[in-house]
Design an enzyme around this catalytic site. Structure first.
Site, PDB file in Angstrom:
ATOM      1  N   ALA A   1      23.986 -31.126 -10.785  1.00 41.81           N
ATOM      2  CA  ALA A   1      24.146 -29.941 -11.625  1.00 41.81           C
ATOM      3  C   ALA A   1      22.764 -29.477 -12.041  1.00 41.81           C
ATOM      4  O   ALA A   1      21.831 -30.275 -12.108  1.00 41.81           O
ATOM      5  CB  ALA A   1      24.981 -30.270 -12.864  1.00 41.81           C
ATOM      6  N   GLY A   2      22.635 -28.197 -12.329  1.00 43.15           N
ATOM      7  CA  GLY A   2      21.360 -27.691 -12.813  1.00 43.15           C
ATOM      8  C   GLY A   2      20.219 -28.107 -11.911  1.00 43.15           C
ATOM      9  O   GLY A   2      20.215 -27.852 -10.707  1.00 43.15           O
ATOM     10  N   ASP A   3      19.242 -28.794 -12.509  1.00 37.37           N
ATOM     11  CA  ASP A   3      18.067 -29.240 -11.750  1.00 37.37           C
ATOM     12  C   ASP A   3      18.121 -30.735 -11.471  1.00 37.37           C
ATOM     13  O   ASP A   3      17.095 -31.373 -11.305  1.00 37.37           O
ATOM     14  CB  ASP A   3      16.789 -28.879 -12.503  1.00 37.37           C
ATOM     15  CG  ASP A   3      16.723 -29.522 -13.883  1.00 37.37           C
ATOM     16  OD1 ASP A   3      17.785 -29.776 -14.464  1.00 37.37           O
ATOM     17  OD2 ASP A   3      15.609 -29.772 -14.380  1.00 37.37           O
ATOM     18  N   GLU A   4      19.322 -31.299 -11.406  1.00 36.06           N
ATOM     19  CA  GLU A   4      19.503 -32.735 -11.177  1.00 36.06           C
ATOM     20  C   GLU A   4      19.932 -32.997  -9.732  1.00 36.06           C
ATOM     21  O   GLU A   4      20.916 -32.430  -9.248  1.00 36.06           O
ATOM     22  CB  GLU A   4      20.559 -33.300 -12.126  1.00 36.06           C
ATOM     23  CG  GLU A   4      20.178 -33.206 -13.585  1.00 36.06           C
ATOM     24  CD  GLU A   4      21.296 -33.639 -14.510  1.00 36.06           C
ATOM     25  OE1 GLU A   4      20.996 -33.897 -15.689  1.00 36.06           O
ATOM     26  OE2 GLU A   4      22.461 -33.714 -14.063  1.00 36.06           O
TER      27      GLU A   4
ATOM     28  N   ILE B   1      13.910 -32.100 -12.295  1.00 34.09           N
ATOM     29  CA  ILE B   1      12.677 -31.308 -12.268  1.00 34.09           C
ATOM     30  C   ILE B   1      12.152 -31.156 -13.693  1.00 34.09           C
ATOM     31  O   ILE B   1      12.899 -30.766 -14.597  1.00 34.09           O
ATOM     32  CB  ILE B   1      12.922 -29.929 -11.631  1.00 34.09           C
ATOM     33  CG1 ILE B   1      13.455 -30.094 -10.208  1.00 34.09           C
ATOM     34  CG2 ILE B   1      11.636 -29.104 -11.615  1.00 34.09           C
ATOM     35  CD1 ILE B   1      13.970 -28.828  -9.595  1.00 34.09           C
TER      36      ILE B   1
END
Length: 198
Positions: free
Chosen positions: A100-103, A60
């Site tokens: 992970a995160g926005d991945e 994102i």
């Protein structure tokens, strides 16, 4: 009754442990471990049938700004909405996960480069629909890197790494676009790492 209750509780605990081990708690999507297992099987099948496959790495754009300005609750809401929107164009054999995160990552069996590009286009269009994140309405954008099996790699790790490199190229070109991996990107990345090390 007591033994039955213990057996049911044990089964619930085992199911909960399985979910924690293989699924992302925020989005409910498979995690990296389950993705790797499923994608490896997909690649073995593709190799047996002399078929192509695609790996899409989705990140994102400007997600950190949402977290910094609206708070982590808004960021989490955005991630859940992105996970919800990704599904309409995916088939039963497709593998999708949050790394992970926005991945996010998607593996597409028996998929040509043209089909991968078309699906990525549709995903970007769906993701860009306005979403309520915290106290503001925002229009999410994403960068997508694509790596193709077998041309860009024969195993999951190589394909994910190469799709990741392509995704970073998409971000460096302004984001909100799709970039296919090429060998030149890997060479440029190696040169940059060597320069940073020096």
């Amino acid at each position: 009754l007591h033994l039955c209750a213990l057996a049911l509780e044990r089964e619930r605990t085992r199911a909960h442990m399985h979910k924690l081990s293989f699924y992302d708690t925020l989005t409910g999507l498979p995690n990296r471990m389950l993705f790797n297992n499923k994608a490896e099987q997909m690649l073995l099948t593709a190799a047996r049938h002399d078929a192509t496959a695609a790996v899409l790495f989705i990140d994102i754009d400007r997600f950190k700004i949402v977290n910094d300005t609206q708070g982590h609750a808004a960021g989490d809401a955005l991630l859940r909405e992105v996970a919800r929107r990704r599904g309409a164009d995916l088939g039963d054999g497709d593998v999708v996960a949050r790394l992970a995160g926005d991945e996010f990552i998607i593996a597409l069996p028996e998929c040509s480069a043209e089909e991968a590009a078309n699906l990525a286009d549709r995903l970007l269009a769906r993701l860009s629909q306005p979403v309520n994140a915290g106290r503001m309405m925002m229009t999410p954008q994403a960068s997508v890197g694509v790596a193709m099996f077998p041309g860009d790699g024969w195993d999951v790790d190589s394909l994910v790494r190469h799709a990741d490199i392509a995704m970073y190229r998409a971000k460096s070109e302004g984001g909100s676009r799709i970039v296919f991996y090429s060998l030149e990107m890997n060479q440029a990345m190696q040169e940059r790492l060597a320069l940073e090390s020096a």
